[in-house]
Design a protein around this motif. Structure first.
Motif, PDB file in Angstrom:
ATOM      1  N   VAL A  67       0.659  -1.159   0.098  1.00 55.72           N
ATOM      2  CA  VAL A  67      -0.072   0.077  -0.008  1.00 55.72           C
ATOM      3  C   VAL A  67       0.844   1.203  -0.135  1.00 55.72           C
ATOM      4  O   VAL A  67       1.831   1.139   0.780  1.00 55.72           O
ATOM      5  CB  VAL A  67      -0.987  -0.069   1.304  1.00 55.72           C
ATOM      6  N   GLY A  68       0.302   2.159  -0.778  1.00 60.96           N
ATOM      7  CA  GLY A  68       1.350   3.447  -0.910  1.00 60.96           C
ATOM      8  C   GLY A  68       2.427   3.414  -1.970  1.00 60.96           C
ATOM      9  O   GLY A  68       3.201   4.565  -1.781  1.00 60.96           O
ATOM     10  N   THR A  69       2.649   2.440  -2.778  1.00 60.42           N
ATOM     11  CA  THR A  69       3.807   2.404  -3.623  1.00 60.42           C
ATOM     12  C   THR A  69       3.733   3.661  -4.486  1.00 60.42           C
ATOM     13  O   THR A  69       2.821   3.983  -4.929  1.00 60.42           O
ATOM     14  CB  THR A  69       3.449   1.107  -4.398  1.00 60.42           C
ATOM     15  N   ARG A  70       5.071   4.211  -4.686  1.00 60.68           N
ATOM     16  CA  ARG A  70       5.098   5.169  -5.502  1.00 60.68           C
ATOM     17  C   ARG A  70       6.566   5.471  -5.808  1.00 60.68           C
ATOM     18  O   ARG A  70       7.022   6.526  -6.932  1.00 60.68           O
ATOM     19  CB  ARG A  70       4.534   6.530  -5.047  1.00 60.68           C
ATOM     20  N   GLY A  71       7.550   4.716  -5.438  1.00 60.25           N
ATOM     21  CA  GLY A  71       8.930   4.994  -5.722  1.00 60.25           C
ATOM     22  C   GLY A  71       9.567   4.475  -7.164  1.00 60.25           C
ATOM     23  O   GLY A  71       8.707   3.982  -8.015  1.00 60.25           O
ATOM     24  N   PRO A  72      10.763   4.587  -7.340  1.00 62.99           N
ATOM     25  CA  PRO A  72      11.249   4.307  -8.646  1.00 62.99           C
ATOM     26  C   PRO A  72      11.177   3.131  -8.961  1.00 62.99           C
ATOM     27  O   PRO A  72      11.094   2.062  -8.068  1.00 62.99           O
ATOM     28  CB  PRO A  72      12.837   4.924  -8.653  1.00 62.99           C
ATOM     29  N   LEU A  73      11.282   2.462 -10.078  1.00 60.93           N
ATOM     30  CA  LEU A  73      11.202   1.160 -10.755  1.00 60.93           C
ATOM     31  C   LEU A  73      12.960   1.096 -11.220  1.00 60.93           C
ATOM     32  O   LEU A  73      13.301   2.009 -11.806  1.00 60.93           O
ATOM     33  CB  LEU A  73      10.405   0.742 -11.767  1.00 60.93           C
ATOM     34  N   TYR A  74      13.517  -0.102 -11.230  1.00 63.72           N
ATOM     35  CA  TYR A  74      14.890  -0.089 -11.646  1.00 63.72           C
ATOM     36  C   TYR A  74      14.963  -1.099 -13.174  1.00 63.72           C
ATOM     37  O   TYR A  74      15.770  -0.967 -13.797  1.00 63.72           O
ATOM     38  CB  TYR A  74      15.764  -0.735 -10.619  1.00 63.72           C
ATOM     39  N   SER A  75      13.661  -1.716 -13.158  1.00 66.06           N
ATOM     40  CA  SER A  75      13.873  -2.474 -14.690  1.00 66.06           C
ATOM     41  C   SER A  75      12.350  -2.788 -14.820  1.00 66.06           C
ATOM     42  O   SER A  75      11.357  -2.694 -14.212  1.00 66.06           O
ATOM     43  CB  SER A  75      14.521  -3.867 -14.239  1.00 66.06           C
ATOM     44  N   ASN A  76      12.271  -2.938 -16.259  1.00 66.17           N
ATOM     45  CA  ASN A  76      10.879  -3.359 -16.723  1.00 66.17           C
ATOM     46  C   ASN A  76      10.176  -4.233 -16.125  1.00 66.17           C
ATOM     47  O   ASN A  76       9.059  -4.496 -16.380  1.00 66.17           O
ATOM     48  CB  ASN A  76      10.777  -3.112 -18.204  1.00 66.17           C
ATOM     49  N   ARG A  77      10.977  -5.214 -15.323  1.00 58.33           N
ATOM     50  CA  ARG A  77      10.223  -6.679 -14.945  1.00 58.33           C
ATOM     51  C   ARG A  77      10.004  -6.529 -13.458  1.00 58.33           C
ATOM     52  O   ARG A  77       9.295  -7.256 -12.798  1.00 58.33           O
ATOM     53  CB  ARG A  77      11.386  -7.584 -15.003  1.00 58.33           C
ATOM     54  N   ALA A 138       8.098  11.954  -2.735  1.00 57.27           N
ATOM     55  CA  ALA A 138       7.223  12.989  -2.556  1.00 57.27           C
ATOM     56  C   ALA A 138       5.680  12.331  -2.675  1.00 57.27           C
ATOM     57  O   ALA A 138       5.697  11.191  -3.669  1.00 57.27           O
ATOM     58  CB  ALA A 138       7.178  13.905  -3.797  1.00 57.27           C
ATOM     59  N   GLY A 139       4.680  12.648  -2.635  1.00 58.38           N
ATOM     60  CA  GLY A 139       3.389  12.247  -2.799  1.00 58.38           C
ATOM     61  C   GLY A 139       2.870  10.944  -2.076  1.00 58.38           C
ATOM     62  O   GLY A 139       1.997  10.068  -2.577  1.00 58.38           O
ATOM     63  N   GLY A 140       3.020  10.984  -0.802  1.00 57.10           N
ATOM     64  CA  GLY A 140       2.768   9.888   0.207  1.00 57.10           C
ATOM     65  C   GLY A 140       1.483  10.011   0.816  1.00 57.10           C
ATOM     66  O   GLY A 140       0.651  11.246   0.764  1.00 57.10           O
ATOM     67  N   MET A 141       1.009   8.931   1.647  1.00 57.86           N
ATOM     68  CA  MET A 141      -0.003   9.098   2.724  1.00 57.86           C
ATOM     69  C   MET A 141       0.002  10.274   3.722  1.00 57.86           C
ATOM     70  O   MET A 141       1.215  10.608   4.141  1.00 57.86           O
ATOM     71  CB  MET A 141      -0.072   7.880   3.329  1.00 57.86           C
ATOM     72  N   THR A 142      -0.874  10.786   3.986  1.00 60.00           N
ATOM     73  CA  THR A 142      -1.054  11.417   5.326  1.00 60.00           C
ATOM     74  C   THR A 142      -0.842  10.502   6.580  1.00 60.00           C
ATOM     75  O   THR A 142      -1.486   9.624   6.554  1.00 60.00           O
ATOM     76  CB  THR A 142      -2.240  12.401   5.464  1.00 60.00           C
ATOM     77  N   SER A 143      -0.126  11.067   7.669  1.00 61.48           N
ATOM     78  CA  SER A 143      -0.320  10.283   8.968  1.00 61.48           C
ATOM     79  C   SER A 143      -1.782   9.796   9.340  1.00 61.48           C
ATOM     80  O   SER A 143      -2.223   8.801   9.804  1.00 61.48           O
ATOM     81  CB  SER A 143       0.367  10.935  10.084  1.00 61.48           C
ATOM     82  N   ARG A 144      -2.643  10.746   9.172  1.00 57.77           N
ATOM     83  CA  ARG A 144      -4.135  10.592   9.325  1.00 57.77           C
ATOM     84  C   ARG A 144      -4.694   9.602   8.567  1.00 57.77           C
ATOM     85  O   ARG A 144      -5.406   8.432   9.112  1.00 57.77           O
ATOM     86  CB  ARG A 144      -4.932  11.751   9.091  1.00 57.77           C
ATOM     87  N   GLU A 145      -4.397   9.373   7.355  1.00 53.84           N
ATOM     88  CA  GLU A 145      -4.762   8.294   6.508  1.00 53.84           C
ATOM     89  C   GLU A 145      -4.384   7.015   7.002  1.00 53.84           C
ATOM     90  O   GLU A 145      -4.809   6.053   7.024  1.00 53.84           O
ATOM     91  CB  GLU A 145      -4.423   8.633   5.058  1.00 53.84           C
TER      92      GLU A 145
END
Ligand SMILES: [Mn+2]
Length: 197
Positions: A67-77, A138-145
């Motif tokens: 849950v909350g995934t948004r980070g970089p990917l290192y490969s297309n797999r 950037a672009g993550g959850m709030t602590s309230r969520e």
């Protein structure tokens, strides 16, 4: 001196969980997948615990999600391999539309009544709510969520948990420490009604 507890701790904890309960469902709050094969050339790092756990048969591949995934990917797999290792994803961009109740529903749907191991990387929160961490995104959850979703874990068969990647050296005004301590409080509250068998 403060030393942060990084996500490598999830692997030995999952070994202990599986020894007691059999393969567990994993609900993983994190900006990153943490299912990479190697990270900076190493197999055991804070970016690889859930791949190692899946390979070791510690997790139930039909019941895990991030849950909350948004980070970089290192490969297309990366995303395909993550699915093969047993994970569904609720990405950060869907959180607004789903709301806390919707996220809780997706979690319940995925884990059912399996024993659940909950892993919270504090970088699932936006850096506004958790600046004190090693790999902020950037672009993550709030602590309230986050706290609202965790409130629903009392209804799950929660057997263990971690809260990781708080790095006091990068924190300001204890913002991250406050978020992490409330996160642990919610988790302990969810564990409290459990009757050990
Ligand atoms: Mn992590």
């Amino acid at each position: 001196m403060y030393k942060r507890q990084n996500h490598t701790i999830a692997l030995p904890l999952l070994r202990a969980m599986a020894a007691r309960h059999g393969p567990v469902a994993v609900v993983h709050f994190d900006a990153h997948l943490d299912t990479w094969d190697t990270y900076f050339g190493a197999a055991h790092t804070h970016g690889t615990p859930f791949r190692r756990a899946s390979e070791e048969g510690l997790i139930d591949r039909s019941g895990c999600l991030h849950v909350g995934t948004r980070g970089p990917l290192y490969s297309n797999r990366d995303l395909a391999e993550d699915r093969e290792l047993g994970f569904h994803v609720v990405p950060s961009v869907e959180i607004d539309d789903l709301g806390a109740r919707g996220i809780a529903g997706r979690i319940r749907e995925r884990v059912g009544d399996r024993p659940v191991y909950l892993s919270v990387d504090i970088d699932v929160l936006d850096p506004a709510f958790a600046p004190g961490t090693g790999t902020p995104e950037a672009g993550g959850m709030t602590s309230r969520e986050l706290l609202a979703v965790l409130r629903s874990f009392g209804e799950l068969n929660l057997v263990g948990a971690d809260v990781v990647e708080v790095s006091p050296a990068y924190d300001h005004a204890e913002i991250t420490g406050i978020a992490a301590s409330h996160t642990v409080y919610e988790i302990l509250s969810a564990l409290a009604p459990r009757k050990e068998s």
